[in-house]
Design a protein around this motif. Structure first.
Motif, PDB file in Angstrom:
ATOM      1  N   UNK A  58       0.667  -1.120  -0.067  1.00 57.73           N
ATOM      2  CA  UNK A  58      -0.052  -0.166  -0.069  1.00 57.73           C
ATOM      3  C   UNK A  58       1.121   1.354   0.184  1.00 57.73           C
ATOM      4  N   UNK A  59       2.164   1.136   0.454  1.00 53.53           N
ATOM      5  CA  UNK A  59       2.868   2.411   0.987  1.00 53.53           C
ATOM      6  C   UNK A  59       3.615   2.785  -0.394  1.00 53.53           C
ATOM      7  N   UNK A  60       4.007   2.089  -1.333  1.00 51.33           N
ATOM      8  CA  UNK A  60       4.942   2.683  -2.311  1.00 51.33           C
ATOM      9  C   UNK A  60       4.388   2.515  -3.541  1.00 51.33           C
ATOM     10  N   UNK A  61       4.272   3.489  -4.234  1.00 52.99           N
ATOM     11  CA  UNK A  61       3.817   3.784  -5.556  1.00 52.99           C
ATOM     12  C   UNK A  61       4.742   2.635  -6.523  1.00 52.99           C
ATOM     13  N   UNK A  62       4.293   2.352  -7.720  1.00 49.37           N
ATOM     14  CA  UNK A  62       4.687   1.447  -8.901  1.00 49.37           C
ATOM     15  C   UNK A  62       6.284   2.001  -8.968  1.00 49.37           C
ATOM     16  N   UNK A 103       6.252  -4.876  -5.172  1.00 44.50           N
ATOM     17  CA  UNK A 103       5.165  -4.056  -5.991  1.00 44.50           C
ATOM     18  C   UNK A 103       4.815  -2.846  -5.331  1.00 44.50           C
ATOM     19  N   UNK A 104       4.271  -1.904  -5.780  1.00 41.31           N
ATOM     20  CA  UNK A 104       3.777  -0.675  -5.187  1.00 41.31           C
ATOM     21  C   UNK A 104       2.204  -0.520  -5.963  1.00 41.31           C
ATOM     22  N   UNK A 105       1.366  -0.240  -5.052  1.00 45.09           N
ATOM     23  CA  UNK A 105      -0.007   0.027  -5.643  1.00 45.09           C
ATOM     24  C   UNK A 105      -0.607   1.471  -4.908  1.00 45.09           C
ATOM     25  N   UNK A 106       0.242   2.273  -4.427  1.00 42.05           N
ATOM     26  CA  UNK A 106      -0.232   3.570  -3.928  1.00 42.05           C
ATOM     27  C   UNK A 106      -0.375   4.397  -5.015  1.00 42.05           C
ATOM     28  N   UNK A 107      -1.447   5.264  -5.001  1.00 43.11           N
ATOM     29  CA  UNK A 107      -1.791   6.066  -6.058  1.00 43.11           C
ATOM     30  C   UNK A 107      -1.203   7.442  -5.672  1.00 43.11           C
ATOM     31  N   UNK A 108      -0.803   8.078  -6.700  1.00 37.42           N
ATOM     32  CA  UNK A 108       0.050   9.461  -6.266  1.00 37.42           C
ATOM     33  C   UNK A 108      -0.951  10.372  -5.768  1.00 37.42           C
ATOM     34  N   UNK A 109      -0.631  11.576  -4.918  1.00 42.32           N
ATOM     35  CA  UNK A 109      -1.519  12.186  -4.189  1.00 42.32           C
ATOM     36  C   UNK A 109      -2.392  13.012  -4.950  1.00 42.32           C
TER      37      UNK A 109
END
Length: 254
Positions: A58-62, A103-109
């Motif tokens: 959750x915490x990392x963007x792609x 892998x990352x799934x955080x959406x940019x702000x």
């Protein structure tokens, strides 16, 4: 007296084995209380037992996840660049990854902010219907979710503003679910997801989104919680409460 961090890790490993070792589970969602070190020790123990092919954070963007995956020595810098705090208490999770891809799934702000103006379905794209973002929530569920958001924000904002926050939560759950399904297709089972307990709940979080989008994919949600509650998971583990200041002080003080 502080609890020795090694004790919960060993105990949680023993407790978590039956929950995460089922070889037929495609995607395992490991919930957490973000600032609780013992929750992360439990997740790390579960990962070591599960041996996933990939872990969605959750915490990392792609972008940040790609950097961390390409160079494990770059993980702390990628974490800091993501804007998420407290890498030290998350470090055991990365130590427990083994050969799993990051892998990352955080959406940019800016994307998350646009949910308020453009709606979750528009931002999510053509697959919005697959994850249910093109339909309104049942009124009773919407009211319940707005109340939870109201309480989570210390009742410091008007209740009628919480509808936008519910929309953001739905959008993020769908993004995490899509990332987990993409990982499953690319790397094969089992896939693990590291996310907050609110995203791991089985009634309307990531598991529900996956169940709607891909009914044949099996999921298992294990929450690491500080107190027994009515939040639905497939199973949960109690961890000692973290020491913290009242998070509402900064929102409710004059």
């Amino acid at each position: 007296m502080p609890i020795n961090a090694s004790i919960p890790a060993v105990l949680l490993l023993c407790l978590a084995i039956p929950a995460v070792a089922d070889p037929v589970t495609d995607i395992v969602i490991l919930g957490e209380v973000h600032d609780n070190p013992d929750a992360h020790l439990g997740q790390a123990a579960a990962l070591r037992e599960l041996k996933p092919t990939a872990v969605v954070f959750e915490m990392l963007t792609a972008e940040h996840a790609r950097k961390a995956d390409a160079d494990r020595d770059a993980i702390p810098d990628a974490w800091e660049a993501s804007g998420w705090r407290d890498f030290e208490i998350y470090a055991p999770i990365f130590d427990g990854l083994g050969d799993a891809r990051i892998l990352g799934a955080a959406a940019p702000r800016e994307a998350v902010c646009s949910v308020y103006s453009n709606g979750a379905a528009t931002l999510f794209g053509p697959e919005a219907g697959r994850f249910g973002l093109d339909t309104e929530l049942p009124e009773d569920q919407l009211e319940a979710r707005m109340q939870l958001q109201f309480e989570a924000h210390c009742e410091a904002m008007p209740l009628d503003m919480m509808g936008g926050m519910v929309a953001v939560q739905r959008y993020r759950d769908a993004v995490f679910a899509r990332a987990a399904l993409d990982a499953l297709e690319t790397y094969g089972p089992p896939i693990a997801v590291i996310a907050g307990n609110g995203h791991a709940r089985t009634d309307w979080g990531i598991p529900a989104m996956i169940g709607r989008a891909a009914p044949d994919v099996s999921t298992y949600a294990l929450g690491f919680v500080e107190a027994d509650s009515s939040v639905p998971f497939d199973d949960f583990r109690l961890v000692p409460p973290a020491e913290r200041d009242d998070p509402c002080n900064s929102l409710t003080s004059n």
